[in-house]
Every structure is written in C-alpha cells, then in structure tokens.
Design a protein around this motif. Structure first.
Motif, PDB file in Angstrom:
ATOM      1  N   TRP A 141       0.845  -1.191   0.000  1.00  0.00           N
ATOM      2  CA  TRP A 141       0.000   0.000   0.000  1.00  0.00           C
ATOM      3  C   TRP A 141       0.886   1.248   0.000  1.00  0.00           C
ATOM      4  O   TRP A 141       1.874   1.321   0.741  1.00  0.00           O
ATOM      5  CB  TRP A 141      -0.896   0.033   1.241  1.00  0.00           C
ATOM      6  N   GLU A 157       0.767   5.760  -0.436  1.00  0.00           N
ATOM      7  CA  GLU A 157      -0.023   6.992  -0.435  1.00  0.00           C
ATOM      8  C   GLU A 157       0.548   7.924  -1.495  1.00  0.00           C
ATOM      9  O   GLU A 157       1.763   8.120  -1.559  1.00  0.00           O
ATOM     10  CB  GLU A 157       0.016   7.670   0.932  1.00  0.00           C
ATOM     11  N   SER A 194      -4.870   6.346  -1.472  1.00  0.00           N
ATOM     12  CA  SER A 194      -4.033   5.188  -1.195  1.00  0.00           C
ATOM     13  C   SER A 194      -4.438   4.014  -2.074  1.00  0.00           C
ATOM     14  O   SER A 194      -5.630   3.714  -2.208  1.00  0.00           O
ATOM     15  CB  SER A 194      -4.148   4.784   0.277  1.00  0.00           C
ATOM     16  N   ARG A 208      -2.621   0.040  -3.896  1.00  0.00           N
ATOM     17  CA  ARG A 208      -1.505  -0.904  -3.872  1.00  0.00           C
ATOM     18  C   ARG A 208      -0.573  -0.648  -5.061  1.00  0.00           C
ATOM     19  O   ARG A 208      -1.008  -0.165  -6.110  1.00  0.00           O
ATOM     20  CB  ARG A 208      -2.015  -2.342  -3.918  1.00  0.00           C
ATOM     21  N   GLN A 233      -9.373   5.174  -2.637  1.00  0.00           N
ATOM     22  CA  GLN A 233      -8.614   4.760  -3.818  1.00  0.00           C
ATOM     23  C   GLN A 233      -8.856   5.674  -5.020  1.00  0.00           C
ATOM     24  O   GLN A 233      -8.421   5.358  -6.128  1.00  0.00           O
ATOM     25  CB  GLN A 233      -8.988   3.325  -4.206  1.00  0.00           C
TER      26      GLN A 233
END
Length: 710
Positions: A645, A647, A656, A658, A680
């Motif tokens: 993950w 930011e 945020s 992956r 996301q």
C-alpha cells in the motif's frame, strides 16, 4: 410483449427450446456492439445467461469481456427498484408520488427564493440521444436554468472543440472504421484501443497485415503499444511539442501536399512562419525521447500514401488539450490525408453515447443538432420547435467542473443529476464533495446506488440498457437503435419518463407530453434539422431496416454520410483551418516536493467510475482494487515493494492504492486507473485547472509525491 410503463415494445424471442433470447446492445464503450443473451431456466428454477455477439457493421459480431458480462449489473440484486428519500439522515423507500411531489415542491421553492439559475442539471455521456435531448429541454424550459452540462465534458470536449474549429464540424471519425485497413500509416496518440475498445483491434491487425506502419504515442507500454512499429513513450503533457516537431520535419523535407494546402485549407502561411522557431532536438529533449524517433515518425506518416490519426484521452485530457488535438490536425491537413479512402482523423470516443450525447443539448453552450445557444437564429429555430419564445431559452451556462465550483460557492443550491457520478469522476474531488454537501437539495437518478447517490436527498431508480429503448451514436457517427429486451423491474421508471413527470408537476406538462422514446426522437429529428448534426432523415423505421445510419442525414431518402470532407469542409468557405496559436498554458510542474507526474486512465474490466462494472462478479474479479503502476527503478528509490500500500499526494489531496511494479512506464511517471472511489480515488489528487478553449480538466498531468504506507 409490452412494457406497461410506456407501451414500448420489448424485443423478446425464443430459441425453439423454450429459452428466451434477448437482442440488445452493449452499454459500455463507443463501439456499441450488438449482442444476444440466451436465458435458460434450469430444472431447479435458476436462470443462467449465455451471451454472444450479433453481426454488426462496427465490430462484426465481436464482444469484449465487458460486453459479455454487461447483463450482470442490470440483473444485480443491488438494482434500485423504488425511490429513496432521506429521512432522519437515512435513505429509505418512498412512493413515486411522494418523491416527485417533493422534487417539484423544492424546485419551485428554489426558483421563487433564488431564481431558476440556483438549480443545476447534470447529465451523462451514456444517456440515449432521446434522454440527452430531453434533459437539455427540461433544464432550459422545464426549469428555466442556464446551468446544464454533463460528464462528457471530461471525455470529448477537447477533440470536439478542435474538430469544430478545424473542420467546421465535430464528428468523432471523419472516415469509416472500414478505412483503417486501407491506411499505410496509423498514429494512435494517447489511446489504448486494446483495453478501451478491444473489439476494434482486428481493424488494426488487418492494417498491419496490409503493411501499415503503426505509431503509438503513450507514456506507458500498453497492450496497444505492443502492436506498434514505433512506440513514442513521451513525458505526459508534451504532445503539442511532439506534433509540432513532426510537422517541422515534414515541412523541411517537403513531405506535404502543397496542392491540398492551397486548395482546401486556410491559415497555412501563419503556421509556416511559426514553425521556423520549432527545434526537433529541443522538442525531443522535453518529450523525453530520442530525436531520431520523431524523425522516423514524421517520415512514416509524411511519406505514406494514406494515413489516419487517432487521438483520445491521453492527448485530450490536458489543460492544453484543444491545441494538442489541433497540432495533430495540422499534421493531417499538411499531409492532405483526409477526405479520401484510407485517410482521416478520429477522436476515439470513450463513453457509450459520447458522440450523440454532446450533439443535442446537454452541453452548456449547445442546442439540439449541435446548434449554438448564443446564435440568435439557432435559438429562434429551436424555440419554434419547442413552442416557446426565443427569450424563454436561457443563455450559456458553465462547464461541468465549473458547476461544482458554483455549488461550492453557494450559487447553485439545488442539483438534479442523471447518469453520472461526479464525486468520483471530477477532478479535485475534495472540493466537489464539499460542494455537493453544501447543496440545499440533491436529486440523483440512477440504476444503482453510486457514491454520489449516497449523498442525495432523493434517489430515483431508472431503467437499464436492457429495458430502455433509445438511439445511441457510436464513435463513427453511426446512429443505432437499441430496443428494450426486458420490462423494467419493480417500480423502475425510464429516465426520460421521470423528466416528463417532474415537468408535469412544475406546470410544463404540455411541453413534455411524450409517451415513448420514439415520440421524443421524432421531435429531436425536427430540432436537429439543418444543424451541423442533422438527424432529420433518420427514423426508427429506417434504423430497424438499415441497422445504423451515419449523420448528417438531412432527408429520409438520404443514405447518410459515412465519409466526411471528400469535397469540402464545413466552414462557410469550404476550407479547413490550420492553427498557428502558441500554447500559453502553464501545466503543473514537478518539483522537489512533488517530483513525479501522475497520469490516469482505464483498465479493460471497468467502465467510468465502476458503478456498473463492479456489480458484475466476473468483471470485478478481474480487477478487484485500484493500483499504481510504477517503474522498478522509481519503486526502489522510494523503497516500495510489489503489492504494498502506498499513499500518493498532490497539493489538493491524497489517496491510497496498492503498488504494481512494471517496466512498462516511464521512470518519472506513475499511472493510476480512474474507476474507484473512496480512499482509492485518483481524482483526490488531480488538478482542477481547465483548458481555456473547452474547459477540459487536466487529468493527465498532476505533480505528486509517493510514499509507502507502513
């Protein structure tokens, strides 16, 4: 079988075994592939669905993974089937009478207290032509507001404005899809056909088999780029420099069509004078590619006997998107590769009805038939069709994102939203969400509870593509009829029917007394007559008989216009116009604090903000969550590992996702898809800066920083 809501015929057949066969049309991308769905009831009473493509002129019976699974969202258990109203902070079921009465009451109160311009109307590029037309009419003479726009502003506005200024008319493709295999050079600038319009890929494969040289311009090595003979992996936002450098080389080498330029264009001398200052070597440096690559691209296109240039969001979703498209159109005009077989320009439309949706009145500055709301003759003509005085039609409004700013400022206090999800799709989402929260009253019409619908005071359930008859216009400018295949479930109403009901309660029922989509289309035909987008010669009867008809089609005995500009362009003098305007738009620059370029886009399994495709188990399983694509060297620099993950933050906000480490992207760039909301949502970080010509936001360039989340 009849749909009791409207009396519209529902197309339903049997395959001879008692199983139902539904004939329909994919609701997603601009190809608008035809399909049939076999519904089989098992001995246990369960229903299974098998989908296959139907022969059609655009995709020859092909369907992509989205089309094969589109029925899943339409038949999903989360479909809204009755109105919802907010009571004591919660959305709870309500009757249609209660919901419509409240809407009319609140609209009337807003008009009395603050004037009709305190109400905004916001549409979508997936609505049928009939609903898009009616939404514009509803806003302007049902409500009386000038504030109407739609999410297609974020899709086609740069290409539309560029086409209008260059050719005198905006139609997605100036040529036919059938011309692609005839082209000896194809430029795909900022378009990932393989993932966004995959059923078109066989056209390009056939072109390659015929010897075409394909150039792909993209910061990422996409599935489309893998097909290319030359991939120009440029730095995001440098498209104008690249196109200018190519044109400079073509001019220096004499790879231009002087006769075409002399006879069929204007503005060349001014452009030629500006080109003297263009340095291909410097352009290559800024673009982040080798100068030899630019020379190779210029040679391939300039020397080819035939060629087509396609642009899409990678070029267009920029704060200089209008001029970027025009820079590529300068290449088309200088080479004379337009108006003949195997030649032309195409803006690859994103949304299902992105073409038709922008032609008939849901844009801020537009009336039906692509008429201008600021032109007195256009206003007078449309007023005569609507049975009102020209002065009863309000003037020009503002673009979609600017409407969000007006909400944030408190000028727009009520919003009616149909077929869109701005709290995910707009740039600078934090401001958009704040603006929606500041509204006195928000009404959302949708088939599923989107992120924006969850914020509404009233949510109205609308029919899906399987249930709502209407026309859509594909990327070629081919008008298609999609007929209802199933009756609407529960208490669901058609979107156009809802507009008529509200207008009736506002005292405007005589102007909105339609009983079918075909009745609306009959009025649309007349309203568009003589306009740039002339649909007058197109009827439901003809569409059923002929499958699809290209506009302009000025009379019922006209065959339609599949091929544009063979003899003249649409400007009064018949000539196309070069542009010599200098690009003065300053884009967001990387810095020590924000050292990376964030760009966004699509993935194969999802459509727009994912409201529909995430309800498809098959599609959701292919792409369950959002991600950031990052180069291995960049990932090492920031100590980011695969699947971690991270930011991502800009001056406006952060989100945020992956990580997905890939050598297919530039080291100075990261890529994030646009289909997810919440934490996301890439648009928490995108820039609200707008193109001065078309008000397109700069989605494709944002300065950001990235860090791993511990």
């Amino acid at each position: 079988m009849k749909n009791g809501l409207t009396g519209a015929a529902v197309v339903e057949e049997s395959d001879g075994t008692g199983n139902k066969v539904l004939h329909t049309q994919c609701p997603f991308c601009s190809v608008q592939c035809k399909a049939q769905i076999h519904m089989q009831t098992t001995p246990s009473g369960a229903v299974t669905y098998t989908v296959e493509g139907l022969p059609n002129a655009a995709s020859s019976g092909r369907l992509c993974v989205k089309g094969l699974n589109a029925h899943q969202h339409a038949l999903h258990s989360e479909r809204l089937q009755q109105p919802l109203m907010r009571k004591e902070g919660r959305l709870v079921p309500a009757t249609w009478d209660e919901a419509l009465h409240t809407i009319a009451e609140r609209f009337a109160a807003a008009m009395t207290a603050h004037g009709p311009d305190s109400i905004g109307v916001y549409g979508g590029g997936s609505l049928t032509n009939e609903t898009a037309y009616l939404l514009g009419k509803f806003a302007r003479i049902g409500v009386g507001t000038r504030y109407i726009d739609y999410n297609g502003r974020f899709c086609m506005s740069a290409a539309a404005s560029a086409g209008s200024r260059t050719f005198g008319i905006d139609r997605g493709l100036t040529c036919r899809l059938a011309d692609i295999p005839l082209a000896r050079c194809i430029i795909l600038a900022g378009t990932n056909i393989a993932e966004c319009q995959p059923t078109l890929m066989p056209y390009f494969n056939e072109a390659k088999e015929n010897g075409a040289f394909i150039i792909v311009i993209d910061p990422r090595a996409t599935a489309t780029a893998k097909m290319a003979d030359l991939h120009l992996q440029i730095r995001p936002g440098t498209d104008i420099l690249l196109a200018d450098a190519m044109l400079k080389i073509m001019l220096d080498e004499g790879w231009i069509d002087k006769q075409f330029i002399h006879e069929r264009t204007g503005g060349y001398e001014e452009l030629y004078a500006r080109m003297k200052d263009v340095d291909p070597a410097e352009a290559a440096r800024v673009c982040g590619i080798d100068e030899e690559q630019i020379r190779r691209a210029a040679s391939a296109y300039g020397l080819a006997e035939t060629g087509i240039v396609f642009t899409a969001r990678g070029v267009e979703q920029q704060t200089d998107g209008h001029l970027a498209v025009r820079a590529f159109l300068n290449l088309v005009l200088a080479s004379g590769k337009i108006g003949r077989e195997g030649c032309g320009y195409g803006a690859v439309t994103g949304q299902g009805n992105g073409q038709g949706g922008r032609e008939h009145g849901q844009k801020a500055d537009q009336l039906p038939g692509y008429r201008s709301i600021e032109n007195e003759a256009d206003r007078a003509y449309v007023a005569s069709v609507w049975g009102v005085a020209p002065e009863d039609i309000p003037g020009k409004g503002v673009s979609a994102y600017e409407m969000m700013e007006l909400m944030h400022q408190g000028q727009i206090k009520t919003l009616f939203l149909m077929g869109s999800n701005p709290v995910v799709s707009n740039p600078n989402v934090n401001l958009v969400k704040d603006g929606l929260e500041k509204l006195d009253f928000l009404v959302v019409a949708d088939m599923l509870l989107s992120e924006t619908a969850r914020m509404a005071d009233i949510v109205l359930p609308v029919s899906s593509y399987l249930e709502n008859t209407g026309t859509l216009t594909n990327l070629e400018g081919r008008v298609l009829l999609r007929e209802a295949a199933l009756p609407a479930p529960g208490e669901v109403h058609h979107d156009w029917h809802i507009l008529c009901d509200i207008a009736e309660r506002l005292g405007k029922g005589k102007l909105f007394s339609y009983t079918s989509s075909e009745e609306i289309f009959e009025e649309l035909r007349v309203a568009s007559k003589g306009g740039a987008a002339d649909y007058y010669g197109i009827t439901y009867e003809r569409l059923r008989r002929e499958e699809g008809i290209y506009w302009p089609c000025p009379s019922t005995d006209h065959p339609g216009t599949p091929f544009m500009f063979s003899e003249a362009f649409a400007h009064p003098d018949g000539k196309a116009q070069f542009t010599s305007l200098q690009n003065s738009v300053a884009k967001e620059a990387v810095s020590e604090e924000y050292p990376l370029i964030l760009t966004n886009g699509r993935v194969l399994a999802h459509y727009l903000t994912g409201v529909q495709t995430r309800r498809s188990p098959t599609l959701a399983a292919r792409s369950e969550a959002n991600f950031v694509e990052i180069h291995p060297d960049t990932a090492r620099r920031y100590r980011i590992e695969e699947g971690q993950w991270v930011e991502i933050e800009s001056e406006r906000g952060s989100f945020s996702v992956r990580s997905r480490i890939s050598g297919h992207i530039r080291k100075d760039t990261i890529f994030v898809p646009m289909h997810w909301g919440g934490v996301q949502n890439v648009n928490l970080a995108t820039s609200p800066a707008l193109d001065p010509f078309c008000k397109m936001p700069g989605f494709k360039v944002a300065a950001v920083r990235i860090k791993r989340v511990y």
